[in-house]
Enzyme design. Structure first.
Site, PDB file in Angstrom:
ATOM      1  N   GLU A  91       5.686  57.688   7.598  1.00 57.53           N
ATOM      2  CA  GLU A  91       6.637  58.587   6.522  1.00 57.53           C
ATOM      3  C   GLU A  91       7.964  59.198   7.347  1.00 57.53           C
ATOM      4  O   GLU A  91       7.987  58.612   8.769  1.00 57.53           O
ATOM      5  CB  GLU A  91       6.058  59.894   6.168  1.00 57.53           C
ATOM      6  CG  GLU A  91       5.883  60.751   8.011  1.00 57.53           C
ATOM      7  CD  GLU A  91       5.185  62.014   7.579  1.00 57.53           C
ATOM      8  OE1 GLU A  91       4.570  62.444   6.335  1.00 57.53           O
ATOM      9  OE2 GLU A  91       4.834  63.081   8.012  1.00 57.53           O
ATOM     10  N   LYS A 103      10.960  70.412   2.807  1.00 62.50           N
ATOM     11  CA  LYS A 103      10.461  69.640   3.397  1.00 62.50           C
ATOM     12  C   LYS A 103      10.273  68.136   2.728  1.00 62.50           C
ATOM     13  O   LYS A 103       8.807  68.669   2.186  1.00 62.50           O
ATOM     14  CB  LYS A 103      10.045  69.800   5.108  1.00 62.50           C
ATOM     15  CG  LYS A 103       9.541  68.780   5.608  1.00 62.50           C
ATOM     16  CD  LYS A 103       9.008  69.493   7.220  1.00 62.50           C
ATOM     17  CE  LYS A 103       9.103  67.658   8.168  1.00 62.50           C
ATOM     18  NZ  LYS A 103       8.066  68.712   9.332  1.00 62.50           N
TER      19      LYS A 103
END
Length: 177
Positions: A91, A103
């Site tokens: 990721e 986030k």
């Protein structure tokens, strides 16, 4: 309400940017209440702290976490390798908003991309419930490729739920004096 509106706008923007039909995005959400102020919970989640804690405490799930690029800020690329076997997930951190305590990471490889999804976004919101309590909200947004819709593939929210429980346990037992 403003945080939810901002998130929806961001997901729609990212989804449309990579040519995902915005109406096809699905969500899986998990919330955990923590008896710690939101600013302290955010400090754990904002960079690499939660990833390192998860790797230490969930050894039966996460074999290792590698930082492939970056220092925990926007643009950081992480690779998580899971137990058993060598399944992995990579990721990139796209958004780290200290004011909103949000986030967002986008899956580059692995996860539901391997089973028919065209996009997977993971978002963490740290929500202030009261001056001494916060909520860890984990949300996975994803879209399924047309040829896989009949199989109805879904990402697994259980790992994020376990990470939130580890965070809760850690935060509530830490000495914040």
């Amino acid at each position: 309400m403003l945080k939810q509106t901002s998130f929806v706008f961001f997901v729609l923007l990212i989804g449309c940017y990579i040519r995902v039909n915005c109406e096809e995005l699905k969500h899986l959400t998990n919330e955990v209440e923590v008896n710690v102020p939101a600013n302290l919970t955010w400090e754990l989640y904002r960079h690499l702290g939660i990833s390192k804690l998860a790797a230490q405490q969930l050894k039966h799930v996460i074999q290792r976490i590698q930082v492939l690029k970056g220092d925990g800020g926007v643009g950081t690329v992480l690779k998580l390798t899971f137990v058993p076997g060598n399944s992995s997930y990579t990721e990139i951190f796209n958004v780290i908003d200290d004011q909103k305590r949000v986030k967002v990471a986008q899956t580059l490889e692995g996860g539901c991309l391997e089973i028919g999804c065209s996009i997977q976004l993971v978002q963490f919101d740290i929500i202030e419930k009261s001056p001494s309590k916060s909520i860890i909200k984990s949300d996975i947004s994803y879209a399924v490729k047309k040829e896989f819709q009949a199989k109805d593939p879904k990402p697994n929210i259980q790992c994020l739920a376990a990470v939130a429980q580890v965070a809760k346990y850690y935060l509530e037992r830490a000495n914040w004096a």
